[in-house]
Design a protein around this motif. Structure first.
Motif, PDB file in Angstrom:
ATOM      1  N   MET A 113      72.228  24.640  27.136  1.00  0.00           N
ATOM      2  CA  MET A 113      73.509  25.183  26.725  1.00  0.00           C
ATOM      3  C   MET A 113      73.811  24.672  25.325  1.00  0.00           C
ATOM      4  O   MET A 113      73.525  23.536  24.988  1.00  0.00           O
ATOM      5  CB  MET A 113      74.597  24.746  27.700  1.00  0.00           C
ATOM      6  N   GLY A 114      74.422  25.503  24.504  1.00  0.00           N
ATOM      7  CA  GLY A 114      74.756  25.119  23.138  1.00  0.00           C
ATOM      8  C   GLY A 114      75.948  25.900  22.638  1.00  0.00           C
ATOM      9  O   GLY A 114      76.427  26.826  23.284  1.00  0.00           O
ATOM     10  N   LEU A 115      76.425  25.509  21.489  1.00  0.00           N
ATOM     11  CA  LEU A 115      77.563  26.171  20.862  1.00  0.00           C
ATOM     12  C   LEU A 115      77.121  26.835  19.567  1.00  0.00           C
ATOM     13  O   LEU A 115      76.276  26.305  18.851  1.00  0.00           O
ATOM     14  CB  LEU A 115      78.661  25.151  20.539  1.00  0.00           C
ATOM     15  N   ARG A 116      77.730  27.978  19.272  1.00  0.00           N
ATOM     16  CA  ARG A 116      77.498  28.662  18.007  1.00  0.00           C
ATOM     17  C   ARG A 116      78.839  28.743  17.298  1.00  0.00           C
ATOM     18  O   ARG A 116      79.830  29.174  17.872  1.00  0.00           O
ATOM     19  CB  ARG A 116      76.946  30.066  18.252  1.00  0.00           C
ATOM     20  N   PHE A 117      78.895  28.286  16.061  1.00  0.00           N
ATOM     21  CA  PHE A 117      80.117  28.323  15.261  1.00  0.00           C
ATOM     22  C   PHE A 117      80.295  29.752  14.770  1.00  0.00           C
ATOM     23  O   PHE A 117      79.624  30.209  13.861  1.00  0.00           O
ATOM     24  CB  PHE A 117      79.977  27.346  14.093  1.00  0.00           C
ATOM     25  N   SER A 118      81.209  30.507  15.389  1.00  0.00           N
ATOM     26  CA  SER A 118      81.297  31.938  15.117  1.00  0.00           C
ATOM     27  C   SER A 118      82.505  32.365  14.306  1.00  0.00           C
ATOM     28  O   SER A 118      82.436  33.353  13.572  1.00  0.00           O
ATOM     29  CB  SER A 118      81.271  32.720  16.430  1.00  0.00           C
ATOM     30  N   GLU A 119      83.642  31.661  14.417  1.00  0.00           N
ATOM     31  CA  GLU A 119      84.857  32.070  13.698  1.00  0.00           C
ATOM     32  C   GLU A 119      85.680  30.859  13.286  1.00  0.00           C
ATOM     33  O   GLU A 119      85.703  29.852  13.975  1.00  0.00           O
ATOM     34  CB  GLU A 119      85.752  32.957  14.567  1.00  0.00           C
ATOM     35  N   ILE A 120      86.353  31.029  12.177  1.00  0.00           N
ATOM     36  CA  ILE A 120      87.414  30.120  11.760  1.00  0.00           C
ATOM     37  C   ILE A 120      88.703  30.910  11.918  1.00  0.00           C
ATOM     38  O   ILE A 120      88.823  32.024  11.382  1.00  0.00           O
ATOM     39  CB  ILE A 120      87.237  29.681  10.301  1.00  0.00           C
ATOM     40  N   CYS A 121      89.655  30.393  12.678  1.00  0.00           N
ATOM     41  CA  CYS A 121      90.919  31.080  12.906  1.00  0.00           C
ATOM     42  C   CYS A 121      91.969  30.535  11.939  1.00  0.00           C
ATOM     43  O   CYS A 121      92.149  29.324  11.831  1.00  0.00           O
ATOM     44  CB  CYS A 121      91.377  30.903  14.346  1.00  0.00           C
ATOM     45  N   ILE A 122      92.640  31.440  11.251  1.00  0.00           N
ATOM     46  CA  ILE A 122      93.629  31.080  10.249  1.00  0.00           C
ATOM     47  C   ILE A 122      94.955  31.715  10.645  1.00  0.00           C
ATOM     48  O   ILE A 122      95.064  32.944  10.728  1.00  0.00           O
ATOM     49  CB  ILE A 122      93.190  31.559   8.858  1.00  0.00           C
ATOM     50  N   ASP A 123      95.953  30.871  10.895  1.00  0.00           N
ATOM     51  CA  ASP A 123      97.284  31.361  11.230  1.00  0.00           C
ATOM     52  C   ASP A 123      97.943  31.924   9.973  1.00  0.00           C
ATOM     53  O   ASP A 123      97.772  31.388   8.877  1.00  0.00           O
ATOM     54  CB  ASP A 123      98.149  30.234  11.796  1.00  0.00           C
TER      55      ASP A 123
END
Length: 114
Positions: A1-11
């Motif tokens: 199992m791993g993580l992929r950095f897919s989005e940066i959320c900007i308010d």
């Protein structure tokens, strides 16, 4: 199992305007989804997702972006012409320039690298 950095959320207070500003600044295409959020797609890393929030920015960012241009002076002038502004967050006299986008989110333009 791993993580992929897919989005940066900007308010954002005005999602369309802020996403349009960053799209122009970065040259990345923008698309609005069915919820009214705006996504900037890039091949250079995670996409940027702009989300509407009811409150405005109140304090210095806890995370910010650093950009390395070919020509720092020219890039700072271009970003200021687009609507960025210089900000003092206590950085003193440094080789980088601290700017803020139209909603006050700080980011740095580093000195160009050879």
């Amino acid at each position: 199992m791993g993580l992929r950095f897919s989005e940066i959320c900007i308010d954002a207070d005005d999602v369309e305007a802020l996403a349009r500003w960053w799209s122009e600044a970065l040259g990345w295409p923008a698309e609005t989804d069915e919820d009214g959020d705006v996504l900037l797609r890039t091949n250079a890393g995670p996409d940027w997702l702009f989300l509407a929030v009811p409150e405005g920015k109140a304090v210095k960012n806890r995370i910010h972006f650093d950009f390395t241009p070919d020509d720092q002076d020219a890039e700072v002038r271009r970003l200021l012409a687009l609507g960025a502004r210089r900000v003092d967050i206590g950085q003193g006299d440094q080789s980088w320039v601290v700017l803020a986008d139209p909603e006050g989110n700080e980011f740095c333009v580093l000195s160009g690298r050879d």
